[in-house]
Write a protein that holds these residues in place. Structure first.
Motif, mmCIF file in Angstrom:
data_model
loop_
_atom_site.group_PDB
_atom_site.id
_atom_site.type_symbol
_atom_site.label_atom_id
_atom_site.label_comp_id
_atom_site.label_asym_id
_atom_site.label_seq_id
_atom_site.Cartn_x
_atom_site.Cartn_y
_atom_site.Cartn_z
ATOM 1 N N HIS A 86 39.950 -34.732 -17.221
ATOM 2 C CA HIS A 86 38.486 -34.640 -17.196
ATOM 3 C C HIS A 86 38.024 -33.518 -16.293
ATOM 4 O O HIS A 86 38.505 -33.373 -15.159
ATOM 5 C CB HIS A 86 37.869 -35.970 -16.737
ATOM 6 N N MET A 89 41.848 -40.561 -17.480
ATOM 7 C CA MET A 89 40.570 -40.817 -16.805
ATOM 8 C C MET A 89 40.924 -41.223 -15.384
ATOM 9 O O MET A 89 40.781 -42.395 -14.979
ATOM 10 C CB MET A 89 39.811 -41.923 -17.554
ATOM 11 N N PHE A 132 38.173 -43.108 -10.909
ATOM 12 C CA PHE A 132 37.373 -42.199 -11.748
ATOM 13 C C PHE A 132 36.500 -43.015 -12.693
ATOM 14 O O PHE A 132 35.361 -42.667 -12.992
ATOM 15 C CB PHE A 132 38.287 -41.248 -12.541
ATOM 16 N N SER A 170 32.527 -35.699 -19.861
ATOM 17 C CA SER A 170 31.769 -36.948 -19.935
ATOM 18 C C SER A 170 30.355 -36.638 -20.439
ATOM 19 O O SER A 170 29.941 -35.468 -20.449
ATOM 20 C CB SER A 170 31.716 -37.587 -18.543
ATOM 21 N N ASN A 213 41.249 -39.664 -11.107
ATOM 22 C CA ASN A 213 40.953 -38.611 -10.137
ATOM 23 C C ASN A 213 42.224 -37.843 -9.795
ATOM 24 O O ASN A 213 43.322 -38.396 -9.821
ATOM 25 C CB ASN A 213 40.371 -39.224 -8.864
ATOM 26 N N GLU A 230 35.414 -33.524 -14.690
ATOM 27 C CA GLU A 230 34.754 -34.114 -13.514
ATOM 28 C C GLU A 230 35.749 -34.724 -12.525
ATOM 29 O O GLU A 230 35.348 -35.245 -11.487
ATOM 30 C CB GLU A 230 33.788 -35.234 -13.961
ATOM 31 N N SER A 231 37.040 -34.688 -12.836
ATOM 32 C CA SER A 231 37.994 -35.496 -12.072
ATOM 33 C C SER A 231 38.661 -34.780 -10.899
ATOM 34 O O SER A 231 39.409 -35.400 -10.144
ATOM 35 C CB SER A 231 39.094 -36.015 -13.005
ATOM 36 N N CYS A 232 38.423 -33.474 -10.764
ATOM 37 C CA CYS A 232 39.076 -32.746 -9.671
ATOM 38 C C CYS A 232 38.326 -31.453 -9.383
ATOM 39 O O CYS A 232 37.459 -31.045 -10.167
ATOM 40 C CB CYS A 232 40.534 -32.451 -10.027
#
Ligand code: DX5
Ligand code: ZN
Length: 226
Positions: free
Chosen positions: A92, A70, A43, A118, A72, A94-96
């Motif tokens: 996050h 931080m 990530f 982020s 994935n 954005e991570s999944c």
């Protein structure tokens, strides 16, 4: 009831060979929350530490452990971090594919949960779940390493989240992370942040007491006024 401002110390830039000593030092300085930066080398490019290190620290410290993942696919590891002694877990956006499912799982386990965005992610990512989270983390640097410069442009996101929280989740912790020091903390406080992650400004300083005092002054002198 608005929450009292909190300074959360990040040990990311500390000498990890003496992590326990650093945590004891931060505790003596009056820090109540320890921000633990977990990076997976995917990530974000860097790798830090995982549940075994958190569990080892847990034996040494009664500080509040604020775990910032931080990584994935955080669902794969949240159980391990809960077991290791995390007091709150932030994932996050954005991570999944389905951050909401991870947040719901953490709620079902009665673990306070946070959602981080982020710099390229808009505040609107937080708004649909604002009443289902305990903490919203607005990154004020690109995640991945300490010692970067604070991004003032992120303050409009803090303001948006703060405004929405007033009616939908007044107890929400609004955290800023990255480049926070006695000079930048005031701007974040005035925008509505109430949890301030401080890494290098505290850990790299030879005069951490005066940094703590400077942070507190910066927050006190720049309150959120709407
Ligand atoms: C960045 C981390 C932060 C950061 C804070 O990816 O999430 O916690 O290390 O360090 P400073 O305060 O040095 O920006
Ligand atoms: Zn962090």
């Amino acid at each position: 009831m608005a929450i009292k401002p909190i300074i959360a110390a990040s040990v990311l830039s500390a000498n990890l060979a003496h992590l326990g000593d650093k945590v004891a030092e931060l505790t003596d300085l009056g820090v109540k929350m320890l921000h633990l930066d977990i990076m997976d080398g995917a990530f974000v490019p860097n790798l830090t530490f995982g549940p075994p290190v958190v569990a080892a620290l847990r034996k040494e410290s009664s500080l509040f452990f604020d775990v910032h993942l931080m990584i994935n696919n955080p669902m794969n590891l949240v159980d391990a971090f809960i077991k290791a002694g995390a007091d709150s877990i932030t994932i996050h956006y954005e991570s999944c594919n389905n951050p909401r499912a991870v947040l719901d799982y953490l709620r079902s386990m009665h673990v306070p949960c946070g959602l981080a965005i982020s710099p390229e992610t808009p505040a609107e990512a937080i708004l649909p779940v604002i009443d289902r989270i305990d903490l919203a983390l607005v990154m004020t640097v690109h995640p991945g390493k300490g010692g970067q410069a604070f991004m003032p442009a992120m303050m409009s996101k803090v303001r948006k989240i703060k405004t929405a929280s007033l009616t939908r989740n007044p107890e929400l912790m609004i955290q800023v992370d990255g480049g926070i020091n006695p000079t930048t903390v005031g701007e974040a406080s005035a925008a509505g942040a109430n949890v301030f992650v401080v890494g290098s400004a505290l850990c790299d300083s030879k005069r951490p007491k005066s940094v703590m005092a400077g942070l507190k002054d910066g927050i006190r002198n720049h309150p959120y006024k709407g």
